[in-house]
Enzyme design. Structure first.
Site, PDB file in Angstrom:
ATOM      1  N   MET A  35       2.347   0.865  -3.867  1.00  0.00           N
ATOM      2  CA  MET A  35       2.841  -0.478  -3.534  1.00  0.00           C
ATOM      3  C   MET A  35       1.811  -1.231  -2.690  1.00  0.00           C
ATOM      4  O   MET A  35       2.149  -2.210  -2.008  1.00  0.00           O
ATOM      5  CB  MET A  35       4.170  -0.386  -2.789  1.00  0.00           C
ATOM      6  CG  MET A  35       5.261   0.263  -3.638  1.00  0.00           C
ATOM      7  SD  MET A  35       6.907  -0.301  -3.218  1.00  0.00           S
ATOM      8  CE  MET A  35       7.009   0.219  -1.514  1.00  0.00           C
ATOM      9  N   GLY A  36       0.549  -0.795  -2.736  1.00  0.00           N
ATOM     10  CA  GLY A  36      -0.483  -1.512  -1.992  1.00  0.00           C
ATOM     11  C   GLY A  36      -0.434  -1.221  -0.505  1.00  0.00           C
ATOM     12  O   GLY A  36       0.200  -0.256  -0.080  1.00  0.00           O
ATOM     13  N   LEU A  38      -2.919  -0.138   1.128  1.00  0.00           N
ATOM     14  CA  LEU A  38      -3.405   1.236   0.925  1.00  0.00           C
ATOM     15  C   LEU A  38      -4.079   1.795   2.173  1.00  0.00           C
ATOM     16  O   LEU A  38      -4.677   1.073   2.954  1.00  0.00           O
ATOM     17  CB  LEU A  38      -4.373   1.276  -0.259  1.00  0.00           C
ATOM     18  CG  LEU A  38      -3.807   0.759  -1.585  1.00  0.00           C
ATOM     19  CD1 LEU A  38      -4.847   0.906  -2.702  1.00  0.00           C
ATOM     20  CD2 LEU A  38      -2.512   1.465  -1.977  1.00  0.00           C
ATOM     21  N   HIS A  42      -3.220   7.187   0.316  1.00  0.00           N
ATOM     22  CA  HIS A  42      -3.413   6.724  -1.060  1.00  0.00           C
ATOM     23  C   HIS A  42      -4.799   7.117  -1.569  1.00  0.00           C
ATOM     24  O   HIS A  42      -4.958   7.496  -2.734  1.00  0.00           O
ATOM     25  CB  HIS A  42      -3.276   5.203  -1.136  1.00  0.00           C
ATOM     26  CG  HIS A  42      -1.937   4.658  -0.732  1.00  0.00           C
ATOM     27  ND1 HIS A  42      -1.742   3.972   0.439  1.00  0.00           N
ATOM     28  CD2 HIS A  42      -0.724   4.689  -1.341  1.00  0.00           C
ATOM     29  CE1 HIS A  42      -0.468   3.584   0.530  1.00  0.00           C
ATOM     30  NE2 HIS A  42       0.170   4.020  -0.539  1.00  0.00           N
ATOM     31  N   LYS A 155       4.515  13.116   0.815  1.00  0.00           N
ATOM     32  CA  LYS A 155       5.076  12.284   1.876  1.00  0.00           C
ATOM     33  C   LYS A 155       6.473  11.787   1.480  1.00  0.00           C
ATOM     34  O   LYS A 155       7.391  11.772   2.277  1.00  0.00           O
ATOM     35  CB  LYS A 155       4.116  11.126   2.140  1.00  0.00           C
ATOM     36  CG  LYS A 155       4.697   9.904   2.786  1.00  0.00           C
ATOM     37  CD  LYS A 155       4.770  10.085   4.256  1.00  0.00           C
ATOM     38  CE  LYS A 155       5.305   8.899   5.023  1.00  0.00           C
ATOM     39  NZ  LYS A 155       5.883   7.837   4.294  1.00  0.00           N
ATOM     40  N   VAL A 182      -1.075  13.302   3.989  1.00  0.00           N
ATOM     41  CA  VAL A 182      -2.236  13.000   4.838  1.00  0.00           C
ATOM     42  C   VAL A 182      -1.712  12.422   6.149  1.00  0.00           C
ATOM     43  O   VAL A 182      -0.886  11.504   6.150  1.00  0.00           O
ATOM     44  CB  VAL A 182      -3.181  11.998   4.137  1.00  0.00           C
ATOM     45  CG1 VAL A 182      -4.343  11.630   5.047  1.00  0.00           C
ATOM     46  CG2 VAL A 182      -3.685  12.584   2.821  1.00  0.00           C
ATOM     47  N   SER A 191       1.387   5.894   6.566  1.00  0.00           N
ATOM     48  CA  SER A 191       2.351   5.103   5.807  1.00  0.00           C
ATOM     49  C   SER A 191       1.988   3.638   5.951  1.00  0.00           C
ATOM     50  O   SER A 191       1.540   3.206   7.014  1.00  0.00           O
ATOM     51  CB  SER A 191       3.758   5.337   6.361  1.00  0.00           C
ATOM     52  OG  SER A 191       4.640   4.328   5.883  1.00  0.00           O
ATOM     53  N   ARG A 193       4.029   1.421   6.247  1.00  0.00           N
ATOM     54  CA  ARG A 193       4.973   0.873   7.229  1.00  0.00           C
ATOM     55  C   ARG A 193       4.528   1.141   8.668  1.00  0.00           C
ATOM     56  O   ARG A 193       5.080   0.536   9.591  1.00  0.00           O
ATOM     57  CB  ARG A 193       6.380   1.407   6.974  1.00  0.00           C
ATOM     58  CG  ARG A 193       6.993   0.841   5.693  1.00  0.00           C
ATOM     59  CD  ARG A 193       8.461   1.187   5.531  1.00  0.00           C
ATOM     60  NE  ARG A 193       9.100   0.381   4.490  1.00  0.00           N
ATOM     61  CZ  ARG A 193       9.307   0.785   3.232  1.00  0.00           C
ATOM     62  NH1 ARG A 193       8.936   1.993   2.851  1.00  0.00           N
ATOM     63  NH2 ARG A 193       9.890  -0.018   2.358  1.00  0.00           N
TER      64      ARG A 193
END
Ligand code: AMP
Length: 289
Positions: A35-36, A38, A42, A155, A182, A191, A193
């Site tokens: 979802m970008g 990054l 990722h 994750k 990671v 994350s 978030r």
């Protein structure tokens, strides 16, 4: 204009052209759905996927159908330039970055993928409809890209379980590549978030991985009661006044059924979700048998 040189396909037809050309030159195809916003987590997915496939597609799509009405869809962090650079730097070959209208033409979908049971507990209980949105968009991405391998992070442990079950049940011709979590140096699982956290909240957020650490230590020390492990998780999270526990569970690592006792042979997983400031964070660890 993007500073990176990696091609960015915004239509389904165009990403399919890139993939058809790669197939024609004998390449195997990998997909990394994201979802970008990054980060290094990722990047690890891209590198692992690239080590197993000769052509890697990274999809960047903030999928509206997996967000609840009160969730952070509008605020979800976006950093397209940096994302493109990260993809290029880690060996991706093309980015698929569709608009919502490309994925959900006017009128929306009439067909959905649901994985009941696995989707109804934990994240699914807190976020009704979330996994229907996830399973449906991943099914679409798998059909668009038709990869040999698709990489998913541990994750999002429950998501990985849901996707694996969907792939098995629907005989989808793809191998799911699970990638370890990671973490930042202080243990916090990376994350997108985490970008919501201020400096104080960022420190407080380390309580999630600390609680999992204690759970592992207890299991290593011979604790077999799942309830006791749940208690250790909950007490640790509740010891941080900036964190608000959503759930702390100890479950079978495949079915996600809550356990009474830690099994001696097969796997158990500890899963937690907590709110820290504006962010709802999740983390998990497989417990030693
Ligand atoms: P997201 O962009 O958050 O939807 O995540 C896209 C993919 O990256 C999912 O398969 C996630 O599980 C994976 N991922 C996100 N953060 C991490 C992390 N810290 N370690 C490993 N995988 C991750």
């Amino acid at each position: 204009m993007s500073r990176s040189e990696i091609p960015v396909a915004s239509s389904i037809a165009s990403v399919r052209d890139f993939i058809a050309a790669a197939r024609q030159s004998g390449k195997s195809i990998g997909l990394v759905p994201t979802m970008g916003a990054l980060h290094e987590g990722h990047a690890e997915l891209v590198r692992r996927c690239r080590s197993e496939c000769s052509f890697v597609v990274v999809s960047i799509f903030v999928n509206p159908t997996q967000f609840g009405p009160k969730e952070d869809l509008a605020k979800y962090p976006r950093s397209p330039e940096a994302d493109h650079e990260l993809c290029q730097a880690n060996g991706a070959d093309v980015i698929f970055e569709p608009s919502p209208a490309e994925m959900y033409p006017t009128g929306g979908l009439a067909t959905f993928v649901e994985v009941p049971g696995l989707s109804d507990v934990l994240e699914g209980a807190s976020r009704p409809g979330h996994f229907r949105g996830v399973a449906t968009v991943v099914a679409k991405l798998l059909n668009i890209v038709q990869p040999d391998v698709a990489a998913f992070g541990r994750k999002d442990y429950q998501q990985l379980c849901v996707i694996r079950r969907m792939v098995t049940d629907l005989d989808l011709p793809v191998r799911i590549l699970p990638v370890p979590i990671v973490r930042d140096a202080d243990g916090l699982a990376m994350s997108s978030r985490n970008r919501y956290l201020n400096a104080q909240e960022r420190v407080a957020a380390t309580v999630l991985s600390k609680s999992l650490h204690r759970a592992v230590a207890a299991a290593r020390g011979g604790e077999r009661s799942a309830d006791r492990i749940r208690q250790i998780l909950a007490e640790t999270i509740e010891s941080e006044h900036m964190a608000k526990l959503d759930y702390a569970e100890v479950a079978d690592s495949e079915t996600l059924t809550p356990l009474d006792q830690l099994p001696t042979t097969s796997g158990a997983v500890a899963l937690i979700a907590a709110r820290v400031g504006p962010a709802r964070l999740i983390d998990n660890v497989v417990l030693p048998a």
